[in-house]
Design an enzyme around this catalytic site. Structure first.
Site, PDB file in Angstrom:
ATOM      1  CG  HIS A 185       3.716   1.714  17.988  1.00  0.00           C
ATOM      2  ND1 HIS A 185       2.627   0.902  18.121  1.00  0.00           N
ATOM      3  CD2 HIS A 185       3.542   2.359  16.804  1.00  0.00           C
ATOM      4  CE1 HIS A 185       1.819   1.048  17.081  1.00  0.00           C
ATOM      5  NE2 HIS A 185       2.358   1.932  16.265  1.00  0.00           N
ATOM      6  N   GLY A 242       0.848  -1.193   0.000  1.00  0.00           N
ATOM      7  CA  GLY A 242       0.000   0.000   0.000  1.00  0.00           C
ATOM      8  C   GLY A 242       0.877   1.233   0.000  1.00  0.00           C
ATOM      9  NE  ARG A 243      -2.407   5.212   2.501  1.00  0.00           N
ATOM     10  CZ  ARG A 243      -3.715   4.935   2.541  1.00  0.00           C
ATOM     11  NH1 ARG A 243      -4.509   5.441   1.641  1.00  0.00           N
ATOM     12  NH2 ARG A 243      -4.218   4.182   3.492  1.00  0.00           N
ATOM     13  CB  ILE A 244       3.654   2.477   4.597  1.00  0.00           C
ATOM     14  CG1 ILE A 244       2.782   3.583   5.238  1.00  0.00           C
ATOM     15  CG2 ILE A 244       5.006   2.385   5.317  1.00  0.00           C
ATOM     16  CD1 ILE A 244       2.315   3.282   6.658  1.00  0.00           C
ATOM     17  CD  GLU A 283       2.727  -1.605  20.327  1.00  0.00           C
ATOM     18  OE1 GLU A 283       2.992  -2.313  19.341  1.00  0.00           O
ATOM     19  OE2 GLU A 283       2.315  -0.452  20.255  1.00  0.00           O
ATOM     20  CB  ALA A 327       7.035   3.906  12.513  1.00  0.00           C
ATOM     21  NE  ARG A 351      -1.809  -1.009  14.596  1.00  0.00           N
ATOM     22  CZ  ARG A 351      -1.344   0.202  14.283  1.00  0.00           C
ATOM     23  NH1 ARG A 351      -0.053   0.380  14.038  1.00  0.00           N
ATOM     24  NH2 ARG A 351      -2.154   1.237  14.235  1.00  0.00           N
TER      25      ARG A 351
HETATM   26  C1  GLV Z   1       0.429   4.015  14.144  1.00  0.00           C
HETATM   27  O1  GLV Z   1       0.726   2.950  14.537  1.00  0.00           O
HETATM   28  C2  GLV Z   1      -0.562   4.253  13.146  1.00  0.00           C
HETATM   29  O2  GLV Z   1      -1.294   3.313  12.779  1.00  0.00           O
HETATM   30  O3  GLV Z   1      -0.663   5.382  12.674  1.00  0.00           O
END
Ligand code: GLV
Length: 327
Positions: A285, A155-157, A267, A287, A238
Site C-alpha cells: 500500500h 475519476g482523477r486517478i 489489509e 502508491a 482499495r
Molecule cells: C491511500 O490509500 C489514500 O487513499 O490516499
C-alpha cells in the site's frame, strides 16, 4: 484559547509546524496506530483531528468527542471514517485529493509494467545467484505497448492512468457510474464501454474507484472469468473492491495471467494463496508514497483541519453540506 488537535502520527516538518503555529497539538508519534480506547480517550476534549487510514473513526468514537468539528484524513480514500455519523454530528470530514493523483497513477503503471514484464521475478532470480548466463527463454512476459487498458473508475486517478497510456500507444477503455464529458473522452482518447465489454476486451484492467457499498467485490469470479486468459488485474485503489479468494482461484486456475496489487481485502492480512503465485506482484500500500506527495498530503490535511477550526471552508471537504448548513 487555541483550538486543540489530535494528530495520530508524526507528519513531515512543514505540516507539523503549521499545525503547531495555529493550534495546540496532541501528537501520537506512532508508528503503531492508537488503540481504539486510547484514541477515544484522547479525542474526548479535542476540536479537530488529523488522522491516517489506519485510524478507524466510527460512530461510537464520535459519540465520545462532543467538541470535535473536523476530521482531516491524510488520504484521498476515507472509508476508515463513518462520514454519515460525522455529518449527523455536524463534523466536517476532509481528504487529500489532487495532490496524490499523479503519484498514484505513476505507481499503478509501475505495478502494471512490473507484472507484465516480470521485473520482481527477475530481481529474485538475480539475487538468488541464478543469473549465470544470458538465456534465450528466460522470463518472457507480455508486451505493454499497443495493448488495451481498461480503467474501472474514471475519476482523477483513472484519468491520470489514461493520460499515461498515450506514451505507450495503449488503447484506453473506461467504465464509471458517471460517463465523462465528450471533451474529456476526446482529450484522453478514452472510450466509454459497459463493464462486461471492458473486462472482455482489455489486456490490463486497472481499478480506480473509491470503496463504496456499490464497489465492494466489483471484481469477483464472474468478472475474472470474463477477462482474457492473458490479461492482468491491477489494484492500487482499495482491497475489498476485489474478492481476494476468488482472485487467488483465478490466478491458480489460469483464468487471468497475473495481478499487481498494492491493497488487500483485509489489509495488512494477505490471502496466503497470493504468496506462492509468481505471477503476482505484491506491494505494501505505497502508491502515494513519494517524498514529495506525502509532504503535500500532510500539509493539505493540516490546512483542512485549521480552516474548519478557524471558521473557513476547507480546501477539500468530503461533506461540505455540514458547513453550508451552518453558514
Ligand atoms: C491511500 O490509500 C489514500 O487513499 O490516499
Amino acid at each position: 484559547m487555541p483550538a486543540s488537535i489530535l494528530m495520530t502520527r508524526t507528519l513531515p516538518d512543514e505540516a507539523l509546524a503549521l499545525a503547531r503555529a495555529r493550534a495546540t497539538v496532541d501528537l501520537h508519534s506512532g508508528p503503531q496506530p492508537l488503540p481504539k480506547s486510547e484514541l477515544a480517550a484522547r479525542l474526548g476534549d479535542k476540536d479537530g483531528m488529523v488522522c491516517l487510514i489506519t485510524d478507524t473513526i466510527d460512530a461510537q468514537t464520535l459519540a465520545g468527542a462532543p467538541r470535535l468539528r473536523v476530521i482531516a484524513n491524510v488520504a484521498v480514500g476515507y472509508n476508515n471514517i463513518d462520514v454519515a455519523a460525522a455529518t449527523a454530528r455536524g463534523i466536517v470530514v476532509t481528504n487529500t485529493p489532487d495532490v496524490l493523483t499523479e503519484t498514484t497513477a505513476d505507481f499503478a503503471w509501475a505495478l502494471l509494467m512490473a507484472t507484465a514484464r516480470r521485473v520482481v521475478e527477475g530481481d529474485r532470480y538475480v539475487r538468488a545467484g541464478k543469473f549465470t548466463r544470458w538465456e534465450w527463454d528466460l522470463l518472457w512476459g507480455a508486451d505493454v505497448h499497443g495493448k488495451t487498458l481498461g480503467i474501472l473508475g474514471f475519476g482523477r486517478i483513472g484519468r491520470a492512468m489514461a493520460r499515461r497510456a498515450r506514451g505507450f500507444a495503449v488503447r484506453v477503455l473506461y467504465h464509471d457510474a458517471l460517463r465523462a464529458d465528450l471533451a474529456a473522452e476526446r482529450d484522453l482518447a478514452a472510450t466509454f464501454v459497459d463493464k462486461a465489454t471492458l473486462l472482455k476486451e482489455s489486456d490490463f484492467v486497472t481499478l480506480h474507484t473509491p470503496l463504496l457499498p456499490e464497489t465492494h467485490h466489483l471484481i469477483g469470479a464472474d468478472e475474472l472469468k470474463m477477462m482474457k486468459r492473458t490479461a492482468y488485474l491491477i489494484n492500487a485503489a482499495r482491497g475489498p473492491i476485489v474478492n481476494e479468494a476468488q482472485l487467488v482461484q483465478a490466478l491458480k486456475d489460469g483464468w487471468i495471467a497475473g495481478a499487481g496489487l498494492d491493497v488487500y481485502e483485509e489489509e495488512p492480512k494477505i490471502h496466503p494463496g497470493l504468496f506462492s503465485l509468481p505471477s503476482v506482484v505484491l506491494a505494501p500500500h505505497i502508491a502515494s508514497a513519494s517524498y514529495e506527495t506525502r509532504g503535500k498530503m500532510a500539509t493539505l490535511a493540516v490546512e483542512n483541519c485549521l480552516a474548519v477550526l478557524e471558521g473557513k471552508m476547507p480546501p477539500t471537504p468530503v461533506n461540505p453540506e455540514v458547513l453550508r448548513k451552518s453558514h
